[in-house]
Design an enzyme around this catalytic site. Sequence first.
Site, short mmCIF file in Angstrom:
data_model
loop_
_atom_site.label_atom_id
_atom_site.label_comp_id
_atom_site.label_asym_id
_atom_site.label_seq_id
_atom_site.Cartn_x
_atom_site.Cartn_y
_atom_site.Cartn_z
N ASP A 1 0.87 -1.17 0.00
CA ASP A 1 0.00 0.00 0.00
C ASP A 1 0.91 1.23 0.00
O ASP A 1 2.08 1.16 0.42
CB ASP A 1 -0.95 -0.01 1.21
CG ASP A 1 -2.18 0.87 0.95
OD1 ASP A 1 -2.13 1.70 0.01
OD2 ASP A 1 -3.18 0.74 1.68
C1 BGC Z 1 -5.05 3.25 0.06
C2 BGC Z 1 -5.15 2.25 -1.07
C3 BGC Z 1 -5.00 2.96 -2.39
C4 BGC Z 1 -3.67 3.68 -2.41
C5 BGC Z 1 -3.40 4.43 -3.69
C6 BGC Z 1 -3.81 4.12 -0.05
O1 BGC Z 1 -3.88 5.17 0.84
O2 BGC Z 1 -5.05 2.57 1.29
O3 BGC Z 1 -6.38 1.58 -1.00
O4 BGC Z 1 -5.10 2.04 -3.44
O5 BGC Z 1 -3.67 4.64 -1.36
O6 BGC Z 1 -4.28 5.47 -3.87
#
Ligand code: BGC
Length: 751
Positions: free
Chosen positions: A262
């Site tokens: 993530d």
């Molecule tokens: C989120 C993810 C997301 C990623 C990219 C993170 O803060 O937890 O679900 O895909 O950002 O935007």
Amino acid sequence: MKKIALFLASAVLAAAACSGPLSPQDKLTVNDKKINDLIAQMTLEEKVNMLHSKTNMSSAGVERLGIADMNYADGPFGIREEGQPNGFMSAGWTLDSATYFPTGSALAATWSEELAYKYGTGMGKEARLRGKDVILGPAVNIQRLPVGGRTYEYLSEDPILSAALALKYTKGCQDEGTAVCIKHFAVNNQETNRGSVDAQLDERTLREIYLKPFERAIIEGGAMSVMPAYNKVNGDYCSENEHLLNEILRGEWGFKGFTVSDWGGTHSTMGAMLHGLNVQMTGDNYLGQPVIDSIATGALTEDLVDEKVRQILRVRFAIQPVPADVANTVMTSQPESQQIAKEVAEKSIVLLKNQGILPIAKDVKKIAVIGQNAVLKTQSGGMGAGVKALYEVTPLEGICKRAGEGVEVTYAPGYKTISFRWGPAPATLAPLEARSNDEPADPKLVAEAVALTKDADLVIFFGGTNKSIETEGSDRKNIKLPCGQEELIQALYAANKNLATVLISGGPTDLQVLEPNSPAIVQGWWNGTEGGTALAEVLFGDIAPSGKLPFTFPVKLEDSPAYAMGNFPDPNGAGGDLFSLMFRPDVLKMSNEERQAFLASLPKPVSKYTERFYVGYRWYDTKEVKPMYAFGHGLSYVTFDYSDVKAQASKENVQVSLTVKNEGSMPADEVVQVYVARPESKVEWPAKELKAFQRVSLKAGELKKVTLNVPMKELRYWNEESNAWELEHGKLQVLVGSASDDIRLNTDVTI
Ligand code: BGC
């Protein structure tokens, strides 16, 4: 190297010859020979360059060898607007408006595998139009906490329902040539301190509840990539969790694709390299130069880098890159996807309660629509998961259009919704404190709304939350209806008893005050681009409501399992909202070093899962705590008769058959739910568990025989002594019903 490649290729062929068709994961290995040849031509630098972000939404290929970059796009409920290469700020494009699909909990409320598949195809197709290879979705974590900030993105509190829909979404998307990146693996069930919290749980709960949706999407759906979550599980960050990534995902489930941390969720070079991460998103401080340095000192081997590159390339070869002159030449949002979004919305709306108010009677000539949620657009907000929708029909627009001439629709906001937007500079994040759910009603707005209801034939109150209250990055403080809505609904009902409420939210709310003041209640969700159209169709009775709750509405927050057990908020005081803390005025004034030291000095947040597998209705049923609205609940404009249940066990499954009849005078869908109970069991089980479901369409008066299969493997439990799945033989009670608290038929079967 060549020899190894040949060996691998022939091993795959041999496996295919011995045991029939390749499994969805093994299909990813068919290009391994070609891939190994390519790896042999790559420099160490080129290989390591593939292990971290290139831009905020891409990771590198090797141009010299014709290997395209991997392009990612946020899902899960629409292809996110194009951002700047170095962040999420809008790139200012004009063709990147996408279809806003109903959010996760709305999709789950359809209880429709067919629709989950179509939804996946819609996402997959639009991703291709934008030149994307991987969508960052579906998001399939179990809804453990009613306050969970991302409940709206996730599917259900139940693993069987979540898993069935996650599987179909995955297949639909990948059938269109776009890989999914199923997230957030795993046990990411709270936003509070999500970047550091250690989720501590036992193996049985992990396996039976929290891993289920991932397991099916990966093994049966062939999900090609996986996003390890921000949090820790039993002591280790998910992005370097040997048990989750190497032992279970790759070892037991045979995952052959790649993992992507993530954003900002990579924590070390050695941890990530040794324990299962392929790509650091974003940055290269761990999986860049330090990898090369570690190989030089002998701490890491180049073979390990090769293996990670091979796993990435398998997906690169399975997914055709979209040529640059083809991508982004038409608008992302396509009519076909808009139609899917509409169908999902139509089937997701849940009629919670109806004392003769709905559908709207033909002689209703004046409707007062009250509540700002009737006009609020819900496509963006909530931090990451937003869509720049091509269009969005609000509830008020839907109602006005459907009401047509001869019906007067008036509107008053009734309350002022709180909102904030995540922006580039901390200043635009304020006022975070305003996200408390306890604002008093505004007497002027209440008076204006009440005045409007006086001569109305029907009042439709739009309550619920919004995406500033339910958002990524923080959990709700409570589940109370915000913005003084409780005071407002009492005033409205006192003024006019012909009243229906539509709740616009992604998660459950506390309805103790609303319930006695509203003769009809509808859960309307954040329902996508055509949400307002679908809602109007249901309210006016063009279609019968057929959604069923994918999670429980507790009477009060304290009834819910993690609260009742004292597990959440963190009893050691580490339950603070890190985002709020980061933007506290004194913290904002700190230097980077001071801030780091301050954050390091905070107590280490822990989330103990001592409620174990008693999640959602498993808890309420077993502990005999009556919910406000039970899991699986949802009324229709017709009634259904259930009869003739039979259950038969074979080696592979328990087959359950029954007859359902639509007793009404309009076509309607019913979701038949099969639960099992084990009254004579020696093993500990919840009072009952969902094991199968089926959405059935019935014409007026029609009767259908329905057959459902419960695979024997879904009846097993995780034995913590033998560390294996085991089947407990004996008597099984099969309970068939229309909701978890509305069991209509039951029969026994011996397994
Ligand atoms: C989120 C993810 C997301 C990623 C990219 C993170 O803060 O937890 O679900 O895909 O950002 O935007």
